[in-house]
Scaffold this active site. Structure first.
Site, PDB file in Angstrom:
ATOM      1  N   ASN A 197       2.737   3.537  12.486  1.00  0.00           N
ATOM      2  CA  ASN A 197       3.434   4.641  11.313  1.00  0.00           C
ATOM      3  C   ASN A 197       2.733   5.729  11.345  1.00  0.00           C
ATOM      4  O   ASN A 197       1.636   5.084  10.370  1.00  0.00           O
ATOM      5  CB  ASN A 197       3.933   3.371   9.967  1.00  0.00           C
ATOM      6  CG  ASN A 197       4.538   3.645   8.890  1.00  0.00           C
ATOM      7  OD1 ASN A 197       4.579   5.043   9.185  1.00  0.00           O
ATOM      8  ND2 ASN A 197       4.185   2.906   8.228  1.00  0.00           N
ATOM      9  N   TRP A 198       3.275   6.440  11.130  1.00  0.00           N
ATOM     10  CA  TRP A 198       2.788   8.006  10.251  1.00  0.00           C
ATOM     11  C   TRP A 198       2.518   8.329   9.045  1.00  0.00           C
ATOM     12  O   TRP A 198       1.911   8.838   8.275  1.00  0.00           O
ATOM     13  CB  TRP A 198       3.143   9.470  11.125  1.00  0.00           C
ATOM     14  CG  TRP A 198       2.832   8.855  12.747  1.00  0.00           C
ATOM     15  CD1 TRP A 198       2.190   8.087  13.785  1.00  0.00           C
ATOM     16  CD2 TRP A 198       3.372   9.399  13.851  1.00  0.00           C
ATOM     17  NE1 TRP A 198       2.198   8.341  14.624  1.00  0.00           N
ATOM     18  CE2 TRP A 198       2.736   9.470  15.187  1.00  0.00           C
ATOM     19  CE3 TRP A 198       3.593  11.399  13.541  1.00  0.00           C
ATOM     20  CZ2 TRP A 198       2.387  10.725  16.415  1.00  0.00           C
ATOM     21  CZ3 TRP A 198       3.616  11.865  14.686  1.00  0.00           C
ATOM     22  CH2 TRP A 198       3.653  11.468  16.428  1.00  0.00           C
ATOM     23  N   LYS A 199       3.957   7.646   8.433  1.00  0.00           N
ATOM     24  CA  LYS A 199       3.668   7.268   7.395  1.00  0.00           C
ATOM     25  C   LYS A 199       4.523   8.780   6.462  1.00  0.00           C
ATOM     26  O   LYS A 199       4.595   9.698   7.489  1.00  0.00           O
ATOM     27  CB  LYS A 199       2.064   6.617   6.114  1.00  0.00           C
ATOM     28  CG  LYS A 199       2.494   4.940   6.672  1.00  0.00           C
ATOM     29  CD  LYS A 199       1.301   4.556   6.044  1.00  0.00           C
ATOM     30  CE  LYS A 199       1.793   3.369   6.648  1.00  0.00           C
ATOM     31  NZ  LYS A 199       0.357   2.358   5.265  1.00  0.00           N
ATOM     32  N   HIS A 206       8.814  -2.168   4.436  1.00  0.00           N
ATOM     33  CA  HIS A 206       7.975  -1.716   4.183  1.00  0.00           C
ATOM     34  C   HIS A 206       7.136  -1.894   3.313  1.00  0.00           C
ATOM     35  O   HIS A 206       7.882  -1.730   2.149  1.00  0.00           O
ATOM     36  CB  HIS A 206       7.449  -0.316   5.065  1.00  0.00           C
ATOM     37  CG  HIS A 206       5.676   0.059   5.271  1.00  0.00           C
ATOM     38  ND1 HIS A 206       4.976  -0.083   4.238  1.00  0.00           N
ATOM     39  CD2 HIS A 206       5.201  -0.331   6.563  1.00  0.00           C
ATOM     40  CE1 HIS A 206       3.606   0.026   4.251  1.00  0.00           C
ATOM     41  NE2 HIS A 206       3.786   0.343   5.663  1.00  0.00           N
ATOM     42  N   GLU A 251       5.162  -0.554   1.070  1.00  0.00           N
ATOM     43  CA  GLU A 251       5.525   1.174   0.666  1.00  0.00           C
ATOM     44  C   GLU A 251       7.010   1.406  -0.208  1.00  0.00           C
ATOM     45  O   GLU A 251       6.616   1.643  -1.363  1.00  0.00           O
ATOM     46  CB  GLU A 251       4.554   2.388   0.955  1.00  0.00           C
ATOM     47  CG  GLU A 251       3.294   2.354   1.321  1.00  0.00           C
ATOM     48  CD  GLU A 251       2.356   2.385   2.319  1.00  0.00           C
ATOM     49  OE1 GLU A 251       3.213   3.344   2.989  1.00  0.00           O
ATOM     50  OE2 GLU A 251       1.324   2.297   2.549  1.00  0.00           O
ATOM     51  N   GLU A 302       1.820  -7.547   7.274  1.00  0.00           N
ATOM     52  CA  GLU A 302       0.845  -6.610   6.421  1.00  0.00           C
ATOM     53  C   GLU A 302       1.038  -7.369   5.341  1.00  0.00           C
ATOM     54  O   GLU A 302       1.700  -6.705   4.469  1.00  0.00           O
ATOM     55  CB  GLU A 302       2.270  -5.364   6.647  1.00  0.00           C
ATOM     56  CG  GLU A 302       2.008  -4.637   7.900  1.00  0.00           C
ATOM     57  CD  GLU A 302       2.360  -3.065   7.806  1.00  0.00           C
ATOM     58  OE1 GLU A 302       1.736  -2.705   8.736  1.00  0.00           O
ATOM     59  OE2 GLU A 302       2.970  -2.952   6.849  1.00  0.00           O
ATOM     60  N   GLY A 323      -4.378  -0.005   4.369  1.00  0.00           N
ATOM     61  CA  GLY A 323      -5.157   1.187   3.610  1.00  0.00           C
ATOM     62  C   GLY A 323      -6.075   1.078   2.608  1.00  0.00           C
ATOM     63  O   GLY A 323      -7.058   1.943   2.221  1.00  0.00           O
ATOM     64  N   SER A 383      -4.889  -2.550   8.146  1.00  0.00           N
ATOM     65  CA  SER A 383      -6.552  -1.832   8.049  1.00  0.00           C
ATOM     66  C   SER A 383      -6.219  -1.873  10.152  1.00  0.00           C
ATOM     67  O   SER A 383      -7.744  -2.104   9.968  1.00  0.00           O
ATOM     68  CB  SER A 383      -7.166  -2.248   7.542  1.00  0.00           C
ATOM     69  OG  SER A 383      -7.500  -1.854   6.179  1.00  0.00           O
ATOM     70  N   GLY A 415      -1.280   2.335  10.554  1.00  0.00           N
ATOM     71  CA  GLY A 415      -1.008   3.170  10.239  1.00  0.00           C
ATOM     72  C   GLY A 415      -1.916   3.973   9.868  1.00  0.00           C
ATOM     73  O   GLY A 415      -1.863   5.358  11.371  1.00  0.00           O
ATOM     74  N   GLY A 416      -3.040   4.367   8.722  1.00  0.00           N
ATOM     75  CA  GLY A 416      -4.333   5.630   9.399  1.00  0.00           C
ATOM     76  C   GLY A 416      -4.430   5.690  10.869  1.00  0.00           C
ATOM     77  O   GLY A 416      -4.572   6.850  11.216  1.00  0.00           O
TER      78      GLY A 416
HETATM   79  P1  13P Z   1      -2.806   0.800   7.448  1.00  0.00           P
HETATM   80  O1  13P Z   1      -2.824   0.673   8.856  1.00  0.00           O
HETATM   81  O2  13P Z   1      -3.145   2.811   7.196  1.00  0.00           O
HETATM   82  O3  13P Z   1      -4.008   0.554   6.749  1.00  0.00           O
HETATM   83  O4  13P Z   1      -1.651   0.688   7.052  1.00  0.00           O
HETATM   84  C1  13P Z   1      -0.313  -0.598   7.777  1.00  0.00           C
HETATM   85  C2  13P Z   1       0.565   0.605   7.317  1.00  0.00           C
HETATM   86  O5  13P Z   1       1.042   0.183   6.123  1.00  0.00           O
HETATM   87  C3  13P Z   1       1.056   0.021   8.593  1.00  0.00           C
HETATM   88  O6  13P Z   1       2.552  -0.023   8.490  1.00  0.00           O
END
Ligand code: 13P
Length: 252
Positions: free
Chosen positions: A10-12, A96, A98, A168, A174, A214, A235-236
């Site tokens: 997930n590149w956000k 998600h 967020e 998640e 994050g 994470s 994510g990251g």
């Molecule tokens: P991180 O891997 O940056 O913690 O993000 C997880 C995430 O929200 C993937 O959708």
């Protein structure tokens, strides 16, 4: 039941047109010899066509990070499921944390998004997870229960068979603070048991449940080795081709 792991990035809200192409090329090159794992990336909407051009003909799937609960029409800023399918996307995230946090998405709305995704032929990756305050209050399982029973309720067995779930924990996203493998497994097993009640053991045992929060090359292998953890939503670390490929390798 053996479930093929899925590693989704997930590149956000990261990258631009040029860096998305570079990242997609890097992921393609570094994962090309992996056979026992499905891989997908979720770029921001405007960057999807450029990423698809790079990944066309490859086994790497591409998906959106969100989808409208509506079919079409006067919904400014929304992206429909059929738009994603028409581009060549195969996946989409729904619910998600967020989106739930910043756009007040409810479990009921997530259910409608899952339905739109399925109707358009996409594989929805439905995200669930408790906040830190909920975990501290002992409400983890009741929160997850509502997210799963409402967010994924009333599907046909054939529809549910196409759904992927991502657990998640919000406190692990994050933050660098990942759930321990045992903490992740406990919730994954709970989700699978819920699915057994809702859809029967055959579908429950075939459903892929990803862990997210994470995930890094250093912790992926142990998380992925848990009985009910079938991959990761990253994510990251998905913004580094090297790290993302290393995570994929640890699952496949
Ligand atoms: P991180 O891997 O940056 O913690 O993000 C997880 C995430 O929200 C993937 O959708």
């Amino acid at each position: 039941m053996s479930r093929k792991p899925l590693i989704a990035g997930n590149w956000k809200m990261n990258c631009d047109a040029a860096s998305a192409v570079t990242l997609a090329r890097d992921v393609l090159q570094r994962t090309s010899r992996l056979r026992n794992v499905d891989i997908a990336v979720m770029p921001p909407f405007p960057l999807i066509p450029a990423v698809l051009r790079v990944l066309d003909g490859s086994p790497i799937g591409v998906g959106g990070q969100d989808v409208s609960a509506e079919l079409a029409g006067a919904y400014t800023g929304e992206t429909s499921a059929s738009m994603l399918t028409s581009l060549g996307c195969g996946y989409v995230l729904a619910g998600h944390s967020e989106r739930r946090e910043y756009h007040l998405e409810s479990d009921e709305l997530v259910r409608r998004k899952v339905g739109r995704a399925l109707d358009a032929g996409l594989i929805p990756i439905a995200c669930v997870g408790e906040k830190l305050a909920e975990r501290d209050a002992g409400e983890t399982f009741s929160r997850i229960e509502r997210q799963v029973t409402v967010g994924l309720g009333g599907l046909t067995p054939a529809e549910m068979a196409r759904v992927v779930i991502a657990y998640e924990p919000v406190w692990a996203i994050g933050t660098g603070r990942t759930a321990s493998p045992a903490q992740a497994e406990e919730v994954h097993e709970y989700i699978r048991n819920l699915l057994t009640t809702m859809y029967g053991s055959e579908i429950a045992s075939a459903t892929r449940i990803l862990y997210g929060g994470s995930v890094k090359p250093g912790n992926a292998r142990e998380l992925m080795s848990q009985k009910d953890v079938d991959g990761a939503l990253v994510g990251g670390a998905s913004l580094s081709g090297e790290d993302f490929a290393a995570i994929a390798e640890s699952a496949g």
